[in-house]
Motif scaffolding. Structure first.
Motif, mmCIF file in Angstrom:
data_model
loop_
_atom_site.group_PDB
_atom_site.id
_atom_site.type_symbol
_atom_site.label_atom_id
_atom_site.label_comp_id
_atom_site.label_asym_id
_atom_site.label_seq_id
_atom_site.Cartn_x
_atom_site.Cartn_y
_atom_site.Cartn_z
ATOM 1 N N TYR A 94 0.873 -1.185 0.000
ATOM 2 C CA TYR A 94 0.000 0.000 0.000
ATOM 3 C C TYR A 94 0.903 1.226 0.000
ATOM 4 O O TYR A 94 2.129 1.105 -0.183
ATOM 5 N N ALA A 95 0.323 2.395 0.182
ATOM 6 C CA ALA A 95 1.092 3.635 0.031
ATOM 7 C C ALA A 95 2.261 3.749 1.003
ATOM 8 O O ALA A 95 3.219 4.454 0.729
ATOM 9 N N TRP A 114 -6.405 1.936 -0.437
ATOM 10 C CA TRP A 114 -6.373 3.189 -1.173
ATOM 11 C C TRP A 114 -7.771 3.773 -1.339
ATOM 12 O O TRP A 114 -7.937 4.973 -1.541
ATOM 13 N N ALA A 125 -7.271 7.557 -0.441
ATOM 14 C CA ALA A 125 -7.533 8.536 -1.498
ATOM 15 C C ALA A 125 -8.743 9.402 -1.150
ATOM 16 O O ALA A 125 -8.785 10.594 -1.489
ATOM 17 N N HIS A 182 1.025 5.582 -4.438
ATOM 18 C CA HIS A 182 -0.031 4.866 -3.716
ATOM 19 C C HIS A 182 0.258 3.371 -3.645
ATOM 20 O O HIS A 182 -0.291 2.673 -2.805
ATOM 21 N N GLN A 183 1.108 2.861 -4.559
ATOM 22 C CA GLN A 183 1.374 1.425 -4.641
ATOM 23 C C GLN A 183 2.795 1.185 -5.145
ATOM 24 O O GLN A 183 3.019 0.809 -6.292
ATOM 25 N N VAL A 241 0.470 11.848 0.293
ATOM 26 C CA VAL A 241 0.120 10.425 0.229
ATOM 27 C C VAL A 241 0.873 9.649 1.299
ATOM 28 O O VAL A 241 0.294 8.837 2.035
#
Length: 352
Positions: free
Chosen positions: A112-113, A181, A185, A238-239, A308
């Motif tokens: 994940y982020a 996310w 987000a 984000h990834q 982020v």
């Protein structure tokens, strides 16, 4: 009438034996397994489950064959773990983050982020104890046998119908995504939704969504997002990594010999490493391809990238405070990353 009854009995018997073992002339058991996936096709299917099925068939000299089904053929493509747990499929291929609603710890194994990059993730999984933690977690919390199968390099941040550079551009952006996310987000201002993989192109084409995240630059060529969205937004903060997963029903796993179990693990590891090499190489060419197709490649402003990471770190801390498994895995990863970063001193070369 008797003949008809016999045919029915034989038909039912044959159906029940689809995934059952037989014995070949050499006395070794043969297996025919069904694998559920969450993917309609593309590189993830080819370099992940299909490559794995081929590798297993080769290593077993044809004794073990795996029929790979596209997403939705054997159940909900976003609930592959349930399909396997319920015995509808013998095994499945998924991104563990799809199960984040049941336990957010899944995103630490899926990326994940707040994750480190794919190189560090691979070392943590295969040398730093991550693999063993993943097996234990999935066993205790989901009743499944689990191992990595396929891994992504950093994803594209967005394929978008609108330019996205700043935090202001994120406000109200209709974004299709999955996993943690969805929440992160949203905290940054986006209007997030999720959907099965097969629906994403149509949603983008019709304007139901403004943007989607999906995969790496190479993976995003085959879905054709470039045809229905002008902008390619990078980098994929984000990834930064995305290990995928092989899950196996316990009854299926337990019928295998220790040697066959070891072979399955070995095949999954080979395919995972191969996928990382293949995607990394193809990604290097893909952004240029998008530009040649008329797309505009936009780099996110530093403020977005920093926002982020800060949002992800805050979210991770909140999950660790209320989830013992999340805390255990996050601390394990952090300890490994500390050792890794210190070790980078031996890898720095002077430009002089």
């Amino acid at each position: 009438m008797k003949l008809s009854f016999v045919k029915k009995v034989l038909g039912v018997t044959a159906a029940l034996c689809i995934a059952a073992s037989t014995v070949n002339a050499a006395g070794s058991p043969e297996y025919r397994f069904k694998m559920a996936t969450g993917w309609p096709g593309g590189p993830i299917m080819d370099e992940g489950p299909k490559a794995f099925a081929k590798k297993v068939e080769e290593l077993s000299n044809g004794r073990i064959q795996i029929q790979v089904f596209p997403g939705g053929a054997l159940g909900n493509p976003q609930k592959v773990s349930e399909t396997v747990k319920n015995g509808i499929a013998d095994m499945g291929h998924l991104w563990m983050g799809h199960d984040w609603g049941r336990d957010t710890t899944t995103v630490l194994f899926a990326g994940y982020a707040g994750s480190f990059d794919s190189e560090v993730m691979l070392h943590w999984l295969y040398q730093g104890g991550g693999y063993e933690l993943q097996r234990e977690f999935r066993e205790k919390e989901f009743g499944l046998v689990s191992m990595p199968l396929f891994i992504r390099t950093p994803e594209v941040f967005l394929h978008s119908r609108k330019p996205v550079r700043t935090l202001a551009d994120m406000q109200g952006l209709k974004l299709r995504t999955v996993g943690a996310w969805l929440d992160l987000a949203k905290q940054l201002g986006a209007a997030t939704v999720t959907s099965p993989a097969a629906d994403v192109y149509t949603m983008l084409e019709r304007g139901v969504i403004d943007a989607t995240e999906w995969g790496t630059p190479y993976e995003n060529v085959s879905p054709g997002f470039n045809k229905v969205s002008k902008y390619v937004i990078v980098p994929g903060v984000h990834q930064p990594t995305a290990p995928f997963e092989l899950v196996i029903n316990h009854k299926t796993w337990d019928k295998l010999s220790a040697e066959d179990q070891q072979m399955i693990e070995y095949a999954a590891r080979l395919v995972t490493l191969d996928s990382w090499l293949k995607l990394g190489y193809e990604d290097a060419k893909a952004l240029k391809w998008f530009e040649e197709q008329g797309n505009e490649v936009i780099e996110l402003d530093p403020e977005v990238q920093q926002a982020v990471l800060k949002t992800a770190q805050k979210w991770g801390a909140s999950q660790a405070a209320e989830n013992d498994w999340f805390k255990r895995v996050m601390e394990h990863q952090a300890a490994f990353e500390t050792v890794w970063r210190k070790g980078q001193r031996s890898r720095k070369l002077s430009n002089q």
